[in-house]
Scaffold this active site. Structure first.
Site: not given
Ligand SMILES: Nc1ncnc2c1ncn2[C@@H]1O[C@H](COP(=O)(O)OS(=O)(=O)O)[C@@H](OP(=O)(O)O)[C@H]1O
Ligand SMILES: Nc1ncnc2c1ncn2[C@@H]1O[C@H](COP(=O)(O)OP(=O)(O)O)[C@@H](O)[C@H]1O
Length: 203
Positions: A36-37, A39, A41, A108
């Site tokens: 999560s975080g 990048g 999305s 994943s």
């Molecule tokens: N416990 C926990 N762990 C991880 N993530 C959490 C959790 N609870 C909520 N979220 C939010 O759900 C997004 C991840 O969902 P996914 O379907 O990609 O997860 S997985 O592949 O089934 O592990 C994830 O989105 P991304 O930040 O875009 O990765 C989070 O916003």
């Molecule tokens: N090289 C990069 N590629 C993608 N995102 C980046 C990069 N550098 C910084 N970021 C920042 O990281 C954050 C990623 O968030 P997000 O795309 O929501 O992640 P995820 O979907 O994996 O949770 C965004 O704020 C994005 O602007």
């Protein structure tokens, strides 16, 4: 009103290859893996826009969005994550079989889960894209404030903190978002994808 056109009756079952040819592209599923975080999305959306600009037909599936619809009965236990990925992979397979370039963005977290996705989609169609980023950087970004909540114990089973994340070791491409600016990461990804989705020569 009918224009009296007589349609020939074909009894052939159209194949994915026929649809790819019509769309002028090779259908693939780009499966974006990462914390999560990391990048996923951001890059998935930017990738889809870049491909759209170039005239490719695409579909984007994001774990976060799927969890508000088709997967809204699932949580974050290993069992639920497995079912989440299974459904996403089955849906991706359908999109790819209609000729679309499909981009999936889901954490994943385990090797086992990714192997299952690859098996469902098929190894010729599945492309694993690892969006690599150290957890410290993801936590510093804390785009949605989830890491802070997870540290306070307000979210259980949080990936990388209280639930495992096994970094892929054999991804088809690795994009390190801590080492590169967003535009550099996107460039790398788009160029890789373009190399995989060019239309196959006419039959
Ligand atoms: N416990 C926990 N762990 C991880 N993530 C959490 C959790 N609870 C909520 N979220 C939010 O759900 C997004 C991840 O969902 P996914 O379907 O990609 O997860 S997985 O592949 O089934 O592990 C994830 O989105 P991304 O930040 O875009 O990765 C989070 O916003
Ligand atoms: N090289 C990069 N590629 C993608 N995102 C980046 C990069 N550098 C910084 N970021 C920042 O990281 C954050 C990623 O968030 P997000 O795309 O929501 O992640 P995820 O979907 O994996 O949770 C965004 O704020 C994005 O602007």
């Amino acid at each position: 009103m009918s224009d009296n056109h007589i349609y020939p009756i074909f009894d052939t079952i159209l194949q994915p290859k026929d649809k790819e040819q019509l769309l002028g592209q090779t259908a693939k599923v780009f499966w974006m893996v990462g914390l999560s975080g990391s990048g996923k999305s951001t890059l998935a959306r930017a990738l889809e826009n870049a491909l759209f600009e170039k005239g490719f037909k695409t579909m984007l599936l994001d774990g976060d969005n799927l969890r508000t619809g088709i997967n809204n009965n699932l949580g974050f236990s290993q069992e639920d994550r497995t079912e989440n990925i299974r459904r996403a992979a089955e849906v991706s397979k359908l999109f790819a079989s209609s000729g679309l370039v499909t981009i999936c963005s889901l954490i994943s977290p385990t090797e086992k889960i990714r192997k299952m996705a690859k098996e469902i989609i098929g190894q010729d169609t599945f492309e694993e894209v690892f969006i690599e980023c150290p957890i410290e950087v993801c936590e510093q970004r804390d785009v949605k404030g989830l890491y802070a909540k997870a540290r306070k114990g307000e979210i259980k089973d949080f990936t990388g903190i209280s639930s495992p994340f096994e970094a892929p070791t054999d991804a088809d491409i690795v994009v390190n978002t801590a080492a590169h600016e967003l535009n550099e990461s996107l460039d790398l990804l788009v160029n890789y994808v373009l190399g995989k989705i060019q239309p196959a020569p006419n039959k």
